[in-house]
Scaffold this motif. Structure first.
Motif, PDB file in Angstrom:
ATOM      1  N   VAL A 173       0.932  -1.263   0.064  1.00 21.47           N
ATOM      2  CA  VAL A 173       0.075   0.080   0.040  1.00 21.47           C
ATOM      3  C   VAL A 173       0.781   1.215   0.142  1.00 21.47           C
ATOM      4  CG1 VAL A 173      -1.712   1.474   1.527  1.00 21.47           C
ATOM      5  CG2 VAL A 173      -2.059  -1.135   1.002  1.00 21.47           C
ATOM      6  N   ALA A 174       2.031   1.375   0.722  1.00 23.06           N
ATOM      7  CA  ALA A 174       2.933   2.301   0.833  1.00 23.06           C
ATOM      8  C   ALA A 174       3.704   2.760  -0.576  1.00 23.06           C
ATOM      9  CB  ALA A 174       3.867   2.237   2.009  1.00 23.06           C
ATOM     10  N   LEU A 175       4.091   1.602  -1.147  1.00 24.07           N
ATOM     11  CA  LEU A 175       4.636   1.726  -2.311  1.00 24.07           C
ATOM     12  C   LEU A 175       3.681   2.269  -3.564  1.00 24.07           C
ATOM     13  CD1 LEU A 175       7.257  -1.101  -2.455  1.00 24.07           C
ATOM     14  CD2 LEU A 175       7.495   1.252  -2.316  1.00 24.07           C
ATOM     15  N   SER A 176       2.330   1.850  -3.579  1.00 20.67           N
ATOM     16  CA  SER A 176       1.372   1.976  -4.476  1.00 20.67           C
ATOM     17  C   SER A 176       1.091   3.562  -4.324  1.00 20.67           C
ATOM     18  CB  SER A 176      -0.011   1.298  -3.997  1.00 20.67           C
ATOM     19  OG  SER A 176       0.224   0.003  -4.378  1.00 20.67           O
ATOM     20  N   VAL A 189       3.017   6.010  -3.127  1.00 20.36           N
ATOM     21  CA  VAL A 189       4.159   6.794  -3.490  1.00 20.36           C
ATOM     22  C   VAL A 189       4.289   6.622  -4.999  1.00 20.36           C
ATOM     23  CG1 VAL A 189       6.872   6.528  -3.747  1.00 20.36           C
ATOM     24  CG2 VAL A 189       5.817   6.112  -1.478  1.00 20.36           C
ATOM     25  N   PHE A 190       4.101   5.821  -5.769  1.00 20.54           N
ATOM     26  CA  PHE A 190       4.044   5.416  -7.009  1.00 20.54           C
ATOM     27  C   PHE A 190       2.947   6.314  -7.605  1.00 20.54           C
ATOM     28  CE2 PHE A 190       6.696   1.538  -6.760  1.00 20.54           C
ATOM     29  CZ  PHE A 190       7.999   2.180  -6.978  1.00 20.54           C
ATOM     30  N   TRP A 191       2.009   6.318  -6.976  1.00 23.70           N
ATOM     31  CA  TRP A 191       0.619   7.013  -7.502  1.00 23.70           C
ATOM     32  C   TRP A 191       1.006   8.501  -7.530  1.00 23.70           C
ATOM     33  CZ3 TRP A 191      -2.672  10.499  -4.834  1.00 23.70           C
ATOM     34  CH2 TRP A 191      -3.775  10.914  -5.500  1.00 23.70           C
ATOM     35  N   PHE A 192       1.667   9.223  -6.532  1.00 18.77           N
ATOM     36  CA  PHE A 192       2.140  10.421  -6.466  1.00 18.77           C
ATOM     37  C   PHE A 192       3.139  10.676  -7.577  1.00 18.77           C
ATOM     38  CE2 PHE A 192       0.507  10.800  -1.566  1.00 18.77           C
ATOM     39  CZ  PHE A 192      -0.413  11.479  -2.162  1.00 18.77           C
ATOM     40  N   PHE A 193       3.984   9.913  -7.698  1.00 22.78           N
ATOM     41  CA  PHE A 193       5.002  10.292  -8.633  1.00 22.78           C
ATOM     42  C   PHE A 193       4.304  10.325 -10.065  1.00 22.78           C
ATOM     43  CE2 PHE A 193       8.557   8.781  -5.807  1.00 22.78           C
ATOM     44  CZ  PHE A 193       8.978  10.331  -5.594  1.00 22.78           C
TER      45      PHE A 193
END
Length: 54
Positions: free
Chosen positions: A43-46, A48-52
């Protein structure tokens, strides 16, 4: 090297021994399945990648 550092930081934050992580010990055999930790990291990586990706 980044994965190793992330692992050390995660252990200090309590990841890896959460409720829902399965650990089976039987004699010399040890099985560890970090279900809850994997979900939190995913969830945390999702996020982060969504923001990028925005």
């Amino acid at each position: 090297m980044l994965v190793g550092l992330a692992w050390l930081i995660g252990e200090r934050l309590g990841l890896g021994r959460l409720p829902g992580d399965i650990m089976v010990e039987h004699g010399d055999f040890r099985l560890y399945i970090p279900i809850t930790t994997s979900l939190i990291v995913s969830v945390a990586l999702s996020v982060v990648f969504w923001f990028f990706n925005r």
